[in-house]
Structures are given as structure tokens and as C-alpha cells.
Design an enzyme around this catalytic site. Structure first.
Site, PDB file in Angstrom:
ATOM      1  N   ASP A  36       6.241  71.617  40.474  1.00 48.42           N
ATOM      2  CA  ASP A  36       7.425  71.118  39.773  1.00 48.42           C
ATOM      3  C   ASP A  36       8.621  70.917  40.706  1.00 48.42           C
ATOM      4  O   ASP A  36       9.599  70.276  40.320  1.00 48.42           O
ATOM      5  CB  ASP A  36       7.796  72.054  38.613  1.00 48.42           C
ATOM      6  CG  ASP A  36       6.728  72.052  37.516  1.00 48.42           C
ATOM      7  OD1 ASP A  36       5.639  71.507  37.752  1.00 48.42           O
ATOM      8  OD2 ASP A  36       6.989  72.615  36.437  1.00 48.42           O
ATOM      9  N   ASP A 286      27.658  24.387  35.601  1.00 46.03           N
ATOM     10  CA  ASP A 286      26.435  24.742  36.323  1.00 46.03           C
ATOM     11  C   ASP A 286      25.617  25.764  35.559  1.00 46.03           C
ATOM     12  O   ASP A 286      24.444  25.975  35.841  1.00 46.03           O
ATOM     13  CB  ASP A 286      26.785  25.279  37.708  1.00 46.03           C
ATOM     14  CG  ASP A 286      27.673  26.487  37.598  1.00 46.03           C
ATOM     15  OD1 ASP A 286      28.868  26.315  37.311  1.00 46.03           O
ATOM     16  OD2 ASP A 286      27.160  27.609  37.756  1.00 46.03           O
ATOM     17  N   GLY A 421      18.253  27.942  39.280  1.00 48.45           N
ATOM     18  CA  GLY A 421      18.814  27.173  38.175  1.00 48.45           C
ATOM     19  C   GLY A 421      19.298  25.791  38.532  1.00 48.45           C
ATOM     20  O   GLY A 421      18.683  24.790  38.153  1.00 48.45           O
ATOM     21  N   LEU A 422      20.407  25.724  39.249  1.00 49.63           N
ATOM     22  CA  LEU A 422      20.992  24.447  39.587  1.00 49.63           C
ATOM     23  C   LEU A 422      19.992  23.621  40.382  1.00 49.63           C
ATOM     24  O   LEU A 422      19.750  22.451  40.093  1.00 49.63           O
ATOM     25  CB  LEU A 422      22.261  24.691  40.396  1.00 49.63           C
ATOM     26  CG  LEU A 422      23.100  23.457  40.691  1.00 49.63           C
ATOM     27  CD1 LEU A 422      23.458  22.736  39.405  1.00 49.63           C
ATOM     28  CD2 LEU A 422      24.365  23.893  41.410  1.00 49.63           C
TER      29      LEU A 422
HETATM   30  S1  SF4 Z   1      -0.066  70.572  37.666  1.00 46.67           S
HETATM   31 FE1  SF4 Z   1       1.618  69.723  36.489  1.00 46.67          FE
HETATM   32  S2  SF4 Z   1       2.705  71.515  35.731  1.00 46.67           S
HETATM   33 FE2  SF4 Z   1       1.398  72.200  37.406  1.00 46.67          FE
HETATM   34  S3  SF4 Z   1       2.672  72.159  39.195  1.00 46.67           S
HETATM   35 FE3  SF4 Z   1       1.610  70.207  39.106  1.00 46.67          FE
HETATM   36  S4  SF4 Z   1       3.031  68.895  38.002  1.00 46.67           S
HETATM   37 FE4  SF4 Z   1       3.695  70.977  37.633  1.00 46.67          FE
END
Ligand code: SF4
Lengths: 525, 430
Positions: A36, A286, A421-422
Site C-alpha cells: 500500500d 474562425d 479546424g481552420l
Molecule cells: S496485495 Fe493489495 S492490499 Fe496487499 S499490499 Fe498489495 S495492493 Fe495492498
């Protein structure tokens, strides 16, 4: 269980990180496994922040699970406090920690730290990033302001000041153009005659949050994030909140009028000014080529709604599709779509959006990073109007979306991918001219034999993967083939594709001159 | 920065064991490393007919797309089945849901021959049995699609260990085969694979297989006469599984740099009875090209100091290469996990005064890095810009995993990855 290829929003704790990272002197202790920590790169790489987000992760492992993981959380909180000396701590869990139920809220209470500790309960399996940011901002505001709430029936006493003051609520780290929108709105409000009291959470301290109730009203800059807190402030402290998001010329005017009314200030002089170049640029001849261009719009609710109004009223486009991934604000988007005679697409499934864009075949896509990829694949021009965005959407130059300068920026940004465009008209007019013949090299390249190089022609072709390889594409008669070559190279790919699709659908084995023009008539609007 | 004592998971000073006579600093604290899911980003490019379905949370989906970054493909061969509230209510339900997701997926992608169900922290914690699910789904979708499973969860795997888990899941599927063969284990770029194949060919080693194969349906055979060379240093579990199938590992350093590649190839050549002169003749042109390519970089890198934050387990061989072939001064070699047996040859070649650290306490390590003020730090994406802002030149470690760096003809490219950040610093006058 939902099949997800790309996700528009991160999990709710990433929303909490956006709030913590935006603020000063705040630290977030997150009960989460090591993976994470990827969220740090959103801030350091995509937004190019110079500091790591103020987040300490417990990074618990499988072998910790049998033991006391709550103890780990406590230790991380103490360690983070000692090292970073924040004025306020947030304590919460990510999706995995939520499952092991270590009760971060309870742990937060027992820490006994000499600063406020705000526990965050963000249900990862129901909610997403923007909700997480909104909830975090609300919890912070509540924790720091509740003690000042007036007794029932009494009014909150505000300090004396010469001009009315407002808070700017909602800008966070990783927000789409939040940095510049703060500057633009501050200038605009100053011109109206209103001072800024506190901007939050962007660059705010805990002490600043505690000062929020002393403003006369709140400008809800980012409804997805500030909505909940603004409602609470309004209920608790009698602080009115603005309802208009000033993106686009019309909405900016409405915003000025709304603020004028809230503060009893005469804004008619300001409204009479033509402060943005957009209206004139759109009226200039334009821009005729913009008329009725078919656009598809998808983004967060606020930006999608704003873009729809700008597209229809300020560019003269035809909006062919409108949608959002913000389920919380779905009602507003549905209403905006209905006004345009459309049914809004409310989804966080990228595949649904892709399918709709493929079906509608717009000439311009206004979307997020994801729609940019869809558009690129389909060879449709695209401009980014909403988070999630990539590193190139944090430009070095000043580029707000809000206010009159924001409208200027939007004009340039949307027109840029259509810049042909133009030239499109001129090329159409002169398509028989030798300069525009296939072999002709662009005029800035040297003349000579190399002019026959197929470079120019190759470019648009590369962008298009054949729609379906296993289907035998119908053959082209040499006559039709020759005619196709007369079509300017930058629309030729589309013409070829449409004609082949047309022929395939009708089971035509050979594309004749007739087929080519029948298809043109079919796809022409 | 003052000494820090608040963290409970303190450094454990470490002991000289006879197997690893070098002192290793073991740390536990906050790790700043991706989880094993990240491996999907390169594995799905390598195995062209495989699909990776993560069974996890929105966090997992967000991690992969963030790690993939700009490398976004029109329709990638990976996705996440996001577990929601309803799935958490009852497990039977979660299995039905998974079946539905897999059906939808496979009907969209008729080109897929192998589907990996990839476990995550949430799926592990709620004890969703993905190996059972894989068996069930295999029954439904065989012979068209084989369904396998492995875990890339952050509570069990760190970054490159995801590839280890994936390859280990393939091992039981390998057909039994008693013929003598050489197996090169670990995902390599196709171009590198082809170079190695040509070299082994020229040495006269007849059967050379690669794991993972480019097509999941062409799995190499394995048996007691299989000898395998690890091309990557993070394959502990895969090696163990191969050994269970009778295959034997050829001990060698890893194929990075002239020395690493030569020793790695020679280790195999010896086993297969390639005479030294034939070996020398085979590798001579490659060695020469690599040496030439390194020349220029040596000038830029020699004497410069380098500090490795733990990331991919490639750190020890990289440090060995940079110190022995380019003259860099190695301050710290952080690695998330140190496999003492697989890494024995590398550790022996590392300079005496380089600190090897295993695991991580990112705050303590940042303090050490600041104190050492290295000319360059090798670190993950979360740390790179903050370190640059503090004045430390950095190299993102993830690029070392995504770029072809193994083999003679990539030695110069590998060195270039380190010279470019320094070159950039030197050019900028703002
Ligand atoms: S598996 Fe998912 S929840 Fe686990 S560390 Fe990796 S991203 Fe995070």
C-alpha cells in the site's frame, strides 16, 4: 465482485492521504501492508511533490497476523509522533487492516498523545477515494471546531471586519488544477470585495481548520470533497455555502452573482465586463468549424457538468454523451444530461465508458486519463477535464480551470486537439491542389525526392489497430481506392474505417465508388 | 537527525553465521516497497497468452495501474476482481461471483490460454481459497484455458517475489522429461533470451529452455537431468519447486555485467562439458563489445558513491557490477530479502566495506542515506523525488526490472541507467 481493468478512483484511504498531504503539520498513521506504500508515488511522481506524503504505514506481514497487530499500530503511531512532531494525527486502516479489525479508532483513543488524534473509519469495500477525502475533511473539521459550536438557539459570534470573508473549501493534494484554482478564485473574490479567511485543506494547519467558523460563508470549491464539511458548518455555525462551481464563463458569472447576493455586494459592474477571451474567441469566424462538433464528456461530477454547459453554450458543440464515476453526485449529472436530452452514464466501469464512446463515435472526447487512452486508440481528439490525471496534467505554467482565466485555459485546451479546424476547411477547399496531393511533403520540409516518403500518410494509420482482424475486410476497387487518396490524410483513416464498417455491415464484398459515397452519406451528420 | 528510539521494531544487529561470513544489518520497520502484485506488469508482457486476474480490493487495482504508470496498453492482459461488501458477507457467494467474473473475462478474450488467479492481502485474510477456485475453473474451461493461482499479496510477497510465486505455480504444470537439458529461469526480455540462446547454441549445449516461456502452452519439460540457471536473484520458491521435481541448480553469480555474464555462462558450460577454449571463443566477441561499451561509463562513474534502498533483490549483483566493473564506491546494499545460498557468489564479490542490509526501516535508512550523502541513491518511486529535492541524485529502481539489462550486449545500457542521472545533474544550471 466487480471486474475492473482501470479504476477511476483509488480506495478511500487514498482520499484521506490527499487531505493529509495537502495540509501542514498533520501526520497520518495507516494500518496497511507494504504494497500500500505505492500510494506515495501518486504524490511524489504524478504531482511531483518534493516531500513524501506525511504517512507512516505499519506494513504488517502475514507472520504478524497471529500476534498483536494492534500493538504494531500503536508503536507506529508513537514512533511517527516522536519523529515528525505533528500538530494533529489521523489514524486509520486500509482495506486489509479493516478485515483484521484492530479498531484504529479505539487505538487512537488510548494513545494519550498531547495533540488531537482523529480516528478515520473509511469502509474500503463500499466507498472510494473522493468519499474518503470528504469524510476525512469532515472528521477533521468536526474534531477541531465542535467545541466552538454555539448553544442551541444562539448564533455564533464572528469577529468584526471591514470586508466579508469566506473560506475556500475542498482543494487537496493530487487535485485537478486545485493549486491554480485557489489563486484564480482568490483574485476573483478579491475583485468582488471578499477576503479569504482560510483555504482548506490545501496548505492549512490544524489551527487554520479551527478558525473556519469565523468566516461569513464558505465557497465550496470542490463539492466532491468539501460538500459534507460545508453542510455541517452550515448546520452548526449558520455558515452559508455557495452552490455554483465557477468553471466556464456562464458559471463564473453565476458564481459572482451568487456571492454578491450572499454578501449584499453590487456586482453588476463586474458582470458587465467581458473578463474572459472565450466569448469573443467563440464568436469569431474562425470558430465556425466548432459548430455542432460531437463531444463526449466523462469525469467527476463537478467537471463533467461544467464541461457539458461550456461545450453546449460556450463552444456551440453538440454533447452526444455525458457521464460520471461520482456515484455520490449522480443525481446532478443525470439532471444535467436530461437538460441536453441525454441519459447520463453513471459508472465506475471503464469498459462501459469505452463501449459508449465506441458506439457514439464522437469527434472530441473530454474526459480523464482513461478516456485519453480510449480516444487515442480510436484516433479521436481528446482533452483532459477531470481527475484522475497523469503527470502531464500538472503543468508548470499557470493553468486554472475556474474563473475567467480558467475559461481562457479551457478554450485553448479544448481547441488545441482540434487545431486542424481552420486548416480543415482550407484543405477541403484545396484538396485537388498539388500541395495537398499524397506525395507532397509538408511545406516546412525540404523539397525533393524524399517528398514521396509515406511518412505523412503513415502516421494516422499507425494509430488505428484494425477493428477486428479475423473478419475479412472487404476489398477496395481501384476506383474507390483512388478516390480515398483524395481525402486529406488526417481524415482518411476515419473514412476508410467507416466505409469498411459500412460495407461489412451490409455484406458487401467490394467497396466501389458508390459504397464510398453511400458510407459518407450514412456517417455524415 | 537525532538518534531515533521510538520505533519498537528495532534493528537487530546481526551475527556472523558460518554460511554468510559477512555481517548483515537486519531491519524491521516500515517498508517502502511494492507488493508482489507488481510483477504482473512485466509478466503479462512476457507470457503473451496469459491473463492475470487479481482477486483483491480497489487498493490492489490502484497499485497495479499506478505501478504500470505510463505503460498503459489499449487492453492489458490483467485486471482485478474487486471484492465488495456483498462478497464479504458469505464465502460461497464470493466463489460464484468469481466464476461470473472469469466467464465475462474469458468470453472477452478468446486468445487467452492460461489464466492466473492472483491472491492479494484481502483474499488471503478472508481465506478465499484460490487454489480450489483455480481447480474448479480449470475443469470448466479446459482444454481451452488452464487456470492457475499464486499469491502476490503484500503480507507474503515483496515486489519481485510475485514473479517467484507465479513461476513456482507453473512448475507443477511442467511435463516430466528425463532428457538432459539446461533451463534458464526468470523472466528476461525476448531480445536477451535470444542472445543467450545463440551463445548456448554456439557452445554446443543442445537443449536450452526458458521459464517462463513466451507462450504458456509451450511449457518446458523438467526432470532429474534438468540443470537450471537462475537468471534472476529473487526466485527462491521457484528453485525449491524445481528441485522437488529433480532438477538441480547451477550455482553462479547473476548475468549482469561482463564478469557476471561470463561466470554465469561458464557455470553452465562446465556442467555441460564445454571445453574452455570453445567457451572462450564463444564469449569473446560479446565480452569485447561489452567492455568497449563500459569504457565511457567508467569514466563517469568511477569513484562515485552509491546507496541502494531495498527493492527488487537485484541490489547485490548490481552493486557488485558497479563496484567491480565501473569503480563505484558502494555504501549500502539494501535488499528486501537475502537468499544466502543463491546470493553466495555475489556476496563473495562485494567490497568488504559495503554494508549489506536486509529488510527495511525506511526512516532509519533515510537517515543513514542523508548521513552518507552518496553521489547516487537507487530507490523506489515514492522516495526518488523527495531525495532529489534534498539534493541526492537518484535512479528509480523499478526501471532496472523493466529494462533489458542482462547479457553482454546490455551491459552498456545498464551502466547508462546510472550515468544518465549524474549527467543530467552535471548539465543543469538551474
Ligand atoms: S496485495 Fe493489495 S492490499 Fe496487499 S499490499 Fe498489495 S495492493 Fe495492498
Amino acid at each position: 465482485m466487480q471486474l475492473t481493468v482501470w479504476t477511476y478512483e483509488g480506495p478511500p484511504h487514498v482520499g484521506a492521504m490527499r487531505v493529509a498531504t495537502a495540509m501542514k503539520g498533520v501526520h497520518y498513521v495507516l494500518h496497511a501492508p507494504q504494497g500500500d506504500t505505492y500510494a506515495d508515488l501518486l504524490f511524489t511522481m504524478i504531482e511531483r511533490r518534493k516531500e513524501r506524503p506525511p504517512v507512516t504505514y505499519t506494513t504488517f506481514e502475514a507472520r504478524d497476523l497471529g500476534g498483536d497487530t494492534a500493538e504494531l499500530l500503536k508503536a507506529a503511531a508513537f514512533g511517527a509522533f516522536e519523529r515528525f512532531q505533528p500538530d494533529l494525527m489521523l489514524v486509520g486502516a486500509s482495506c486489509t487492516a479493516e478485515l483484521i479489525q484492530d479498531d484504529p479508532g479505539g487505538v487512537a483513543k488510548t494513545l494519550g498523545l498531547p495533540v488531537p488524534v482523529v480516528p478515520l473509519e473509511l469502509p474500503s469495500y463500499q466507498k472510494k477515494e473522493n468519499w474518503g477525502a470528504a469524510e476525512t475533511f469532515y472528521q477533521l473539521t468536526r474534531a477541531l471546531c465542535l467545541s466552538q459550536a454555539p448553544k442551541p438557539g444562539e448564533a455564533f459570534e464572528r469577529s468584526e471586519r471591514a470586508r466579508p470573508r469566506c473560506n475556500l473549501l475542498g482543494p487537496t493534494a493530487l487535485g485537478f488544477r486545485h493549486r491554480d484554482d485557489i489563486t484564480e478564485l482568490t483574485k476573483l473574490l478579491d475583485r468582488i470585495g471578499v477576503d479569504i479567511h482560510v483555504v482548506a485543506p490545501y496548505d492549512a494547519t490544524a489551527a487554520d481548520i479551527a478558525r473556519l467558523p469565523d468566516a461569513d460563508f464558505n465557497v465550496v470549491m470542490v463539492p466532491e470533497i468539501a460538500g459534507t464539511a460545508a453542510k455541517w458548518l452550515s448546520r452548526t455555525f449558520g455558515q452559508p455555502a455557495t452552490k455554483t462551481t465557477p468553471i466556464g464563463v456562464g458559471a463564473t458569472r453565476d458564481f459572482i452573482a451568487e456571492v454578491g447576493e450572499l454578501c449584499g455586494i453590487d456586482v453588476s459592474a463586474l458582470l458587465a465586463e467581458e473578463a474572459s477571451r472565450l466569448p469573443w474567441y467563440s464568436r469569431s469566424v474562425d470558430s465556425t468549424y466548432l459548430t455542432g462538433k460531437r463531444v463526449y464528456i466523462f469525469g467527476d461530477a463537478t467537471h463533467a457538468i461544467a464541461a457539458a454547459r461550456i461545450a453546449a453554450e460556450e463552444f456551440g458543440f453538440t454533447v452526444v454523451g455525458l457521464g460520471t464515476y461520482s456515484r455520490e453526485q449522480a443525481r446532478d449529472v443525470r439532471a444535467a444530461a436530461e437538460r441536453l436530452g441525454l441519459t447520463a452514464l453513471i459508472t465506475d466501469d471503464y469498459l462501459d465508458v469505452e463501449a459508449e464512446i465506441e458506439a457514439l463515435r464522437p469527434e472530441l472526447v473530454l474526459g480523464t486519463q482513461m478516456e485519453r487512452h480510449i480516444a487515442k486508440r480510436l484516433g479521436v481528439p481528446c482533452a483532459v477535464i477531470s481527475a484522475p490525471v497523469h503527470v502531464q496534467d500538472f503543468p508548470a505554467r499557470y493553468s486554472p480551470q475556474m474563473g475567467f482565466e480558467g475559461a481562457n485555459v479551457i478554450f485553448d485546451t479544448w481547441v488545441h486537439p482540434l487545431m486542424m479546424g481552420l486548416e480543415e476547411h482550407l484543405l477541403g477547399m484545396f484538396r485537388e491542389d498539388f500541395e495537398f496531393a499524397d506525395g507532397a511533403a509538408p511545406s516546412h520540409l525540404s523539397h525533393g525526392g524524399a517528398a514521396q516518403a509515406p511518412v505523412v500518410e503513415a502516421a494516422p494509420v499507425v494509430l488505428e489497430a484494425p477493428a477486428n482482424e479475423d473478419e475479412a475486410a472487404p476489398g477496395w476497387s481501384s476506383e474507390a481506392q483512388d478516390e480515398l487518396k483524395k481525402i486529406p490524410f488526417f481524415v482518411r483513416g476515419k473514412a476508410r474505417r467507416n466505409t469498411e464498417k459500412f460495407a461489412t455491415e451490409r455484406g458487401l464484398g467490394t467497396i466501389t465508388l458508390e459504397t464510398l459515397y453511400d458510407a459518407k452519406a450514412h456517417f455524415g451528420r | 537527525m537525532t538518534a531515533f528510539t521510538g520505533q519498537t521494531r528495532q534493528d537487530e544487529a546481526e551475527l556472523r553465521s558460518p554460511a554468510a561470513p559477512r555481517p548483515v544489518l537486519k531491519e524491521r520497520g516500515q517498508r517502502e516497497v511494492f507488493c508482489g502484485l507488481t510483477g504482473i506488469v512485466w509478466l503479462h508482457r512476457k507470457i503473451q497468452d496469459a491473463f492475470f486476474l487479481v482477486v483483491g480490493s480497489r487498493t490492489c487495482a490502484h497499485l497495479i495501474q499506478s505501478a504500470a504508470g505510463v505503460m498503459i496498453f489499449a487492453e492489458p492482459r490483467f485486471a482485478t476482481a474487486i471484492i465488495d461488501d456483498r462478497d464479504l458477507a458469505g464465502l460461497a457467494d464470493a466463489n460464484d461471483e468469481l466464476d461470473k467474473v472469469v466467464d465475462r473475462l474469458l468470453s472477452r478474450r478468446p486468445d487467452i490460454r492460461t489464466l492466473f488467479l492472483v491472491g492479494s492481502c484481502p483474499s488471503e485474510v478472508i481465506k478465499l481459497d484460490l487454489s480450489k477456485a483455480a481447480q474448479r475453473l480449470s475443469k470448466t474451461h479446459m482444454p481451452g484455458v488452464r487456470v492457475l493461482n499464486y499469491s502476490g499479496s503484500g503480507i507474503e510477497t515483496t515486489f519481485t517475489q510475485g514473479e517467484d510465486a507465479c513461476l513456482a505455480a507453473l512448475v507443477p504444470e511442467l511435463p516430466a522429461d528425463d532428457a538432459p537439458s539446461l533451463m534458464v529461469v526468470g523472466a528476461l526480455a525476448d531480445v536477451v533470451e535470444d542472445q543467450f540462446r545463440r551463445l548456448f547454441d554456439a557452445m554446443g549445449i543442445e537443449r536450452v529452455d526458458f521459464l517462463p516461456p513466451r507462450e504458456s502452452t509451450k511449457l518446458p519439460g523438467v526432470g532429474p537431468n534438468t540443470r537450471f540457471l537462475l537468471a534472476q536473484p529473487f526466485l527462491a520458491e521457484t528453485a525449491r519447486c524445481l528441485q522437488e521435481r529433480g532438477a538441480r541448480r547451477i550455482a553462479a553469480p547473476f548475468p549482469l555485467g561482463v564478469e557476471g555474464v561470463t561466470d554465469w555462462l561458464w557455470a553452465a558450460a562446465q556442467i555441460f562439458g564445454v571445453p574452455r577454449d570453445r567457451f572462450d571463443a564463444t564469449v569473446a566477441p560479446g565480452r569485447k563489445r561489452a567492455q568497449l561499451a563500459l569504457e565511457r561509463h567508467r569514466e563517469a562513474l568511477s569513484g562515485k558513491s552509491i546507496f541502494f534502498f531495498p527493492d527488487s533483490q537485484l541490489e547485490p549483483p548490481l552493486a557488485r557490477f558497479l563496484s567491480r566493473e565501473l569503480g563505484m564506491k558502494v555504501i549500502e546494499v539494501g535488499t528486501p530479502f537475502l537468499h544466502r545460498e543463491h546470493m553466495a557468489e555475489e556476496l563473495a564479490l562485494l567490497p568488504e566495506d559495503a554494508l549489506v542490509s536486509e529488510g527495511q526501516d525506511v526512516e532509519n535508512q533515510l537517515d543513514r542515506c542523508r548521513d552518507a550523502a552518496p553521489d547516487m541513491a537507487v530507490c523506489g518511486l515514492g522516495l526518488a523525488n523527495p531525495l532529489e529535492a534534498e539534493g541526492v541524485t537518484t535512479k528509480w529502481s523499478i526501471e532496472l526490472v523493466f529494462t533489458p539489462i542482462q547479457g553482454f550486449d546490455q551491459a552498456g545500457d545498464l551502466a547508462e541507467l546510472f550515468t544518465r542521472p549524474l549527467d543530467r545533474r552535471a548539465r543543469l544550471a538551474v
